[in-house]
Design a protein around this motif. Sequence first.
Motif, PDB file in Angstrom:
ATOM      1  N   PHE A  32       0.825  -1.200   0.000  1.00  0.00           N
ATOM      2  CA  PHE A  32       0.000   0.000   0.000  1.00  0.00           C
ATOM      3  C   PHE A  32       0.863   1.257   0.000  1.00  0.00           C
ATOM      4  O   PHE A  32       1.961   1.260   0.545  1.00  0.00           O
ATOM      5  CB  PHE A  32      -0.897   0.041   1.237  1.00  0.00           C
ATOM      6  N   VAL A  33       0.338   2.305  -0.594  1.00  0.00           N
ATOM      7  CA  VAL A  33       0.946   3.631  -0.509  1.00  0.00           C
ATOM      8  C   VAL A  33       0.281   4.310   0.680  1.00  0.00           C
ATOM      9  O   VAL A  33      -0.946   4.354   0.771  1.00  0.00           O
ATOM     10  CB  VAL A  33       0.678   4.443  -1.800  1.00  0.00           C
ATOM     11  N   ARG A  34       1.083   4.807   1.606  1.00  0.00           N
ATOM     12  CA  ARG A  34       0.547   5.469   2.798  1.00  0.00           C
ATOM     13  C   ARG A  34       1.120   6.878   2.907  1.00  0.00           C
ATOM     14  O   ARG A  34       2.281   7.101   2.593  1.00  0.00           O
ATOM     15  CB  ARG A  34       0.910   4.688   4.048  1.00  0.00           C
ATOM     16  N   GLU A  35       0.279   7.777   3.385  1.00  0.00           N
ATOM     17  CA  GLU A  35       0.732   9.143   3.633  1.00  0.00           C
ATOM     18  C   GLU A  35       0.027   9.648   4.886  1.00  0.00           C
ATOM     19  O   GLU A  35      -1.181   9.493   5.034  1.00  0.00           O
ATOM     20  CB  GLU A  35       0.425  10.035   2.440  1.00  0.00           C
ATOM     21  N   THR A  36       0.805  10.252   5.782  1.00  0.00           N
ATOM     22  CA  THR A  36       0.269  10.760   7.047  1.00  0.00           C
ATOM     23  C   THR A  36       0.212  12.278   6.997  1.00  0.00           C
ATOM     24  O   THR A  36       1.144  12.928   6.517  1.00  0.00           O
ATOM     25  CB  THR A  36       1.141  10.291   8.229  1.00  0.00           C
ATOM     26  N   PHE A  37      -0.886  12.833   7.502  1.00  0.00           N
ATOM     27  CA  PHE A  37      -1.113  14.273   7.510  1.00  0.00           C
ATOM     28  C   PHE A  37      -1.461  14.726   8.923  1.00  0.00           C
ATOM     29  O   PHE A  37      -2.048  13.967   9.692  1.00  0.00           O
ATOM     30  CB  PHE A  37      -2.301  14.638   6.600  1.00  0.00           C
ATOM     31  N   VAL A  38      -1.111  15.968   9.252  1.00  0.00           N
ATOM     32  CA  VAL A  38      -1.582  16.633  10.466  1.00  0.00           C
ATOM     33  C   VAL A  38      -2.128  17.975  10.003  1.00  0.00           C
ATOM     34  O   VAL A  38      -1.370  18.858   9.592  1.00  0.00           O
ATOM     35  CB  VAL A  38      -0.442  16.831  11.494  1.00  0.00           C
ATOM     36  N   LEU A  39      -3.463  18.119  10.072  1.00  0.00           N
ATOM     37  CA  LEU A  39      -4.135  19.300   9.523  1.00  0.00           C
ATOM     38  C   LEU A  39      -5.266  19.742  10.442  1.00  0.00           C
ATOM     39  O   LEU A  39      -5.799  18.929  11.203  1.00  0.00           O
ATOM     40  CB  LEU A  39      -4.726  18.973   8.147  1.00  0.00           C
ATOM     41  N   PRO A  40      -5.657  21.012  10.345  1.00  0.00           N
ATOM     42  CA  PRO A  40      -6.874  21.432  11.036  1.00  0.00           C
ATOM     43  C   PRO A  40      -8.058  20.607  10.532  1.00  0.00           C
ATOM     44  O   PRO A  40      -8.041  20.085   9.403  1.00  0.00           O
ATOM     45  CB  PRO A  40      -7.026  22.903  10.644  1.00  0.00           C
ATOM     46  N   ARG A  74      -6.754  19.859  15.697  1.00  0.00           N
ATOM     47  CA  ARG A  74      -6.014  19.308  14.561  1.00  0.00           C
ATOM     48  C   ARG A  74      -6.245  17.803  14.519  1.00  0.00           C
ATOM     49  O   ARG A  74      -6.459  17.163  15.542  1.00  0.00           O
ATOM     50  CB  ARG A  74      -4.515  19.589  14.682  1.00  0.00           C
ATOM     51  N   ILE A  75      -6.193  17.240  13.329  1.00  0.00           N
ATOM     52  CA  ILE A  75      -6.390  15.814  13.135  1.00  0.00           C
ATOM     53  C   ILE A  75      -5.136  15.232  12.494  1.00  0.00           C
ATOM     54  O   ILE A  75      -4.640  15.760  11.497  1.00  0.00           O
ATOM     55  CB  ILE A  75      -7.608  15.531  12.215  1.00  0.00           C
ATOM     56  N   GLU A  76      -4.619  14.153  13.090  1.00  0.00           N
ATOM     57  CA  GLU A  76      -3.520  13.407  12.482  1.00  0.00           C
ATOM     58  C   GLU A  76      -4.148  12.139  11.885  1.00  0.00           C
ATOM     59  O   GLU A  76      -4.861  11.415  12.580  1.00  0.00           O
ATOM     60  CB  GLU A  76      -2.475  13.021  13.519  1.00  0.00           C
ATOM     61  N   PHE A  77      -3.905  11.894  10.607  1.00  0.00           N
ATOM     62  CA  PHE A  77      -4.497  10.721   9.974  1.00  0.00           C
ATOM     63  C   PHE A  77      -3.582  10.171   8.888  1.00  0.00           C
ATOM     64  O   PHE A  77      -2.755  10.887   8.335  1.00  0.00           O
ATOM     65  CB  PHE A  77      -5.889  11.039   9.400  1.00  0.00           C
ATOM     66  N   THR A  78      -3.734   8.895   8.641  1.00  0.00           N
ATOM     67  CA  THR A  78      -2.961   8.215   7.608  1.00  0.00           C
ATOM     68  C   THR A  78      -3.919   7.665   6.563  1.00  0.00           C
ATOM     69  O   THR A  78      -4.843   6.929   6.891  1.00  0.00           O
ATOM     70  CB  THR A  78      -2.134   7.050   8.209  1.00  0.00           C
ATOM     71  N   MET A  79      -3.690   8.062   5.316  1.00  0.00           N
ATOM     72  CA  MET A  79      -4.458   7.566   4.181  1.00  0.00           C
ATOM     73  C   MET A  79      -3.689   6.420   3.545  1.00  0.00           C
ATOM     74  O   MET A  79      -2.455   6.446   3.499  1.00  0.00           O
ATOM     75  CB  MET A  79      -4.685   8.667   3.137  1.00  0.00           C
ATOM     76  N   ARG A  80      -4.429   5.427   3.054  1.00  0.00           N
ATOM     77  CA  ARG A  80      -3.816   4.265   2.445  1.00  0.00           C
ATOM     78  C   ARG A  80      -4.535   3.936   1.141  1.00  0.00           C
ATOM     79  O   ARG A  80      -5.737   4.074   1.032  1.00  0.00           O
ATOM     80  CB  ARG A  80      -3.943   3.089   3.412  1.00  0.00           C
ATOM     81  N   ARG A  81      -3.749   3.511   0.114  1.00  0.00           N
ATOM     82  CA  ARG A  81      -4.320   3.102  -1.163  1.00  0.00           C
ATOM     83  C   ARG A  81      -3.347   2.173  -1.870  1.00  0.00           C
ATOM     84  O   ARG A  81      -2.165   2.106  -1.531  1.00  0.00           O
ATOM     85  CB  ARG A  81      -4.591   4.309  -2.063  1.00  0.00           C
ATOM     86  N   LEU A  82      -3.863   1.444  -2.847  1.00  0.00           N
ATOM     87  CA  LEU A  82      -3.000   0.637  -3.702  1.00  0.00           C
ATOM     88  C   LEU A  82      -2.289   1.549  -4.703  1.00  0.00           C
ATOM     89  O   LEU A  82      -2.839   2.589  -5.088  1.00  0.00           O
ATOM     90  CB  LEU A  82      -3.818  -0.406  -4.458  1.00  0.00           C
ATOM     91  N   PRO A  83      -1.092   1.198  -5.133  1.00  0.00           N
ATOM     92  CA  PRO A  83      -0.368   2.058  -6.083  1.00  0.00           C
ATOM     93  C   PRO A  83      -0.999   2.090  -7.476  1.00  0.00           C
ATOM     94  O   PRO A  83      -0.876   3.081  -8.175  1.00  0.00           O
ATOM     95  CB  PRO A  83       1.034   1.462  -6.137  1.00  0.00           C
ATOM     96  N   THR A  84      -1.679   1.009  -7.870  1.00  0.00           N
ATOM     97  CA  THR A  84      -2.347   0.973  -9.167  1.00  0.00           C
ATOM     98  C   THR A  84      -3.715   0.317  -9.014  1.00  0.00           C
ATOM     99  O   THR A  84      -3.984  -0.340  -8.016  1.00  0.00           O
ATOM    100  CB  THR A  84      -1.542   0.157 -10.202  1.00  0.00           C
TER     101      THR A  84
END
Length: 86
Positions: A32-40, A74-84
């Motif tokens: 999986f491709v994962r990316e973590t964000f910390v945003l309002p 603020r919310i910290e969250f990690t999004m996950r998806r398949l690369p293709t």
Amino acid sequence: MVRRQPQPPMEGLRRQISKGRREGATGSTSTFVRETFVLPRMAARAKAREWLDTWPKAAYWTEIETWRQLPDDRIEFTMRRLPTAD
């Protein structure tokens, strides 16, 4: 008298399992491709919606994997998806 159903050919399944093991070892499509964000809060909602619009759940298995609320709304969250979307 009970009739037994003939066994389906297993060669296709064997090939798929072999291919999956090879790809898993090299880290290709099964990772999986994962990316973590910390945003309002509102920006976090917009970012999650952007991911879901860009990579639809049905094709990419896109989801919010984890999330937590931090101080100052603020919310910290990690999004996950398949690369293709194979």
